[in-house]
Design an enzyme around this catalytic site. Structure first.
Site, PDB file in Angstrom:
ATOM      1  N   LYS A  23       0.848  -1.195   0.000  1.00 22.88           N
ATOM      2  CA  LYS A  23       0.000   0.000   0.000  1.00 22.88           C
ATOM      3  C   LYS A  23       0.882   1.244   0.000  1.00 22.88           C
ATOM      4  O   LYS A  23       1.901   1.289   0.705  1.00 22.88           O
ATOM      5  CB  LYS A  23      -0.878  -0.058   1.250  1.00 22.88           C
TER       6      LYS A  23
ATOM      7  N   SER B 180      -9.786   1.254   3.009  1.00 17.65           N
ATOM      8  CA  SER B 180      -8.962   2.067   2.147  1.00 17.65           C
ATOM      9  C   SER B 180      -7.887   1.274   1.396  1.00 17.65           C
ATOM     10  O   SER B 180      -7.353   1.771   0.410  1.00 17.65           O
ATOM     11  CB  SER B 180      -8.275   3.156   2.969  1.00 17.65           C
TER      12      SER B 180
ATOM     13  N   SER C  29      -9.693  -1.219   7.214  1.00 11.35           N
ATOM     14  CA  SER C  29      -9.185  -1.068   5.846  1.00 11.35           C
ATOM     15  C   SER C  29      -8.428  -2.249   5.259  1.00 11.35           C
ATOM     16  O   SER C  29      -8.122  -2.243   4.072  1.00 11.35           O
ATOM     17  CB  SER C  29      -8.297   0.163   5.750  1.00 11.35           C
TER      18      SER C  29
HETATM   19  N1  GLN Z   1     -13.241   3.329   6.592  1.00 13.64           N
HETATM   20  C1  GLN Z   1     -12.573   3.766   7.785  1.00 13.64           C
HETATM   21  C2  GLN Z   1     -12.273   5.235   7.688  1.00 13.64           C
HETATM   22  O1  GLN Z   1     -12.626   5.813   6.739  1.00 13.64           O
HETATM   23  C3  GLN Z   1     -11.348   2.954   8.032  1.00 13.64           C
HETATM   24  C4  GLN Z   1     -10.172   3.381   7.274  1.00 13.64           C
HETATM   25  C5  GLN Z   1      -8.944   2.602   7.604  1.00 13.64           C
HETATM   26  O2  GLN Z   1      -9.005   1.542   8.241  1.00 13.64           O
HETATM   27  N2  GLN Z   1      -7.817   3.115   7.169  1.00 13.64           N
HETATM   28  O3  GLN Z   1     -11.693   5.826   8.541  1.00 13.64           O
END
Ligand code: GLN
Length: 497
Positions: free
Chosen positions: A79, A154, A178
């Site tokens: 990532k 994400s 995420s």
């Molecule tokens: N969807 C969650 C957020 O928007 C989690 C994001 C993540 O785990 N990086 O914060």
């Protein structure tokens, strides 16, 4: 033999037994990326020749017997929030366009010394804020199972590249789901380790008390090996746990009879849960029962507050972490000159900060910075941030109590399967609600595993989630592996039409 349709463990065995070289494996995945990524959009940068060079060096070391690591020679995608020194690290943000880190993340060093070849950097929601990868400042990533749908987020790029057979394994990060949510949307496995298990040194921070790096792969077996490579104590991360991460696969193949698995009835019966997800979960419960596990009803009374708590704490920490992107140190600097009438501050430092951040950050990041600065401000700190910290403690206590009764908790990863691109972009709250079942593990710091457990009638992958007490990744992986063995799970790949 088509190398791209193998698990990392299978590829590693071929490399180990000298039937295939790391260069051949790396080339096969690079070719696949070239052939498909214009449709999938998983990668922000591809290492290309550099990956081949790295693979050749690994081949030489393998030939001389200088590498003794289970995944030596296997390619990985990472990532784009993990610092590497050869290509940009952007967090999918315009504010870091072209930024090349002067140092490597600890996990990147660990991958390299294990002879794992980095194929490239994957797309994400800007600074990992989001659940669909639609917040990337650069490109959309599509779900390989249905190109009109999101891969989740994400870590959408890290999930989509595995589903698209562009990489056998990848690293994602999980602040509120995420790793697990995109894994479930893309029909692969993903693990969020216990907070502190994997060093965050060299991870661009979103919410430091919640962020964890973790492995994504086709099988639970692959996850265990990859976590052993990246995990362990790191003196450069003060929150890293001084305990080795080993023996995760020690119990694989042994019975899970007697294992106590907790379920939260309200979760399974909740109206918002898609009926196909519910049905697949009930089927998985039966699989576990047939293997001798005991299913126990448990309660997590404060989980109803987890979304509210998370969306106060995460933006609070983000607003502080992102203050470093000012145009002074990293990446993008605005060249816009603001004319303030009647003032001599046309090109003042503050204007430069404002313009840089105004132009460099996307709308979701700005929303979170504003939310975070609001809840941390003197007048609101006690009412929001401090209150959220207290509720966070209650959520952790619920899990502690549950793990006095059970070994694991089984439930859904997401309320629905992958949703269409654009469906939730106009309504941030709808997007936040997708995290309903995942944020609890981050707030509590516990490990959680997402694995596929079926497909919807329309052919979309469905996943489920197992959670365990801190440091019990071994239990999680044992139970996940048992499920995959009993159901004779075989990874499948969509035809990318
Ligand atoms: N969807 C969650 C957020 O928007 C989690 C994001 C993540 O785990 N990086 O914060």
């Amino acid at each position: 033999m088509n190398l791209i349709y193998l698990t990392a463990t299978q590829i590693a065995q071929l490399i180990h037994s000298r039937q295939v070289t790391s260069e051949q494996a790396t080339q096969a995945f690079l070719d696949r990326i070239s052939a498909t990524d214009s449709r999938v959009g998983a990668f922000l940068s591809v290492a290309g020749d550099r990956a081949i060079d790295q693979a050749r060096k690994v081949d030489q070391k393998i030939a001389k017997g200088q590498i003794d690591s289970p995944f030596a020679g296997v390619p990985v995608a990472i990532k784009d929030v993990l610092c590497t020194t050869d290509e940009p690290t952007t967090a999918a943000s315009k504010i870091l366009k072209g930024y090349v880190s002067p140092y490597k993340a600890t996990v990147v060093e660990k991958l390299e010394s294990a002879g794992i070849v980095i194929l490239g950097k994957t797309n994400l929601d800007e600074f990992a804020m989001g659940g669909s990868t639609e917040n990337s400042g650069y490109q959309l990533t599509k779900n390989p199972w249905d190109l009109t749908r999101t891969p989740g987020g994400s870590s959408g790029g890290s999930a989509a590249c595995i589903a698209a057979a562009q990489a056998p394994i990848s690293l994602g990060t999980d602040t509120g789901g995420s790793i697990r949510q995109p894994a479930s949307f893309c029909g692969i496995c993903g693990l969020k380790p216990t907070y502190g298990r994997v060093s965050r040194y060299g991870l661009l921070a979103f919410a430091s008390s919640l962020d964890q790096i973790g492995p994504m792969a086709h099988s639970v077996e692959d996850l265990a090996s990859l976590l052993e490579v990246i995990g362990g104590h790191d003196p450069r991360d003060s929150t890293s746990i001084p305990q080795p991460v080993t023996g995760l696969a020690a119990k694989f193949g042994t019975s899970i009879a007697g294992l106590k698995i907790g379920i939260v009835r309200e979760q399974i019966e909740s109206e918002g849960l898609d009926p196909e997800i519910r049905q697949n979960l009930l089927n998985a419960i039966e699989v576990y029962q047939s293997e001798g596990a005991k299913i126990v009803d448990i309660e997590l009374p404060n989980s109803q507050y987890s979304i509210a708590t998370y969306y106060i704490i995460a933006p609070g920490e983000a607003s502080s972490n992102l203050s470093r992107y000012s145009g002074a140190h990293f990446g993008y600097r605005s060249s816009t000159v603001t004319e303030k009438s009647g003032s001599a501050t046309a090109s003042s430092l503050v204007d430069m900060y404002c313009n840089t951040r105004g132009e460099g950050f996307g709308p979701e990041v700005k929303r979170r910075v504003m939310l975070g600065t609001y809840t941390l401000s003197a007048g609101y700190y006690d009412a929001y941030y401090l209150k959220a910290l207290k509720v966070r403690r209650l959520i952790r206590q619920d899990f502690d109590k549950a793990f006095e009764q059970v070994d694991l908790i089984l439930g859904p990863t997401t309320p629905t399967a992958a949703f269409p691109i654009g469906e939730k972009t106009d309504d941030p709250v709808q997007m936040y609600l997708v995290d309903l079942f995942t944020v609890g593990a981050n707030l509590a710091g516990i490990p959680a595993l997402a694995i596929p457990n079926g497909q919807s009638k329309s052919g979309l992958p469905i996943g489920m989630q197992l959670q365990a007490a801190p440091l019990r990744e071994d239990l999680l992986l044992h139970a996940g592996h048992a499920y995959q063995s009993t159901t004779q799970y075989q990874p499948t790949w969509p035809t990318l039409s």
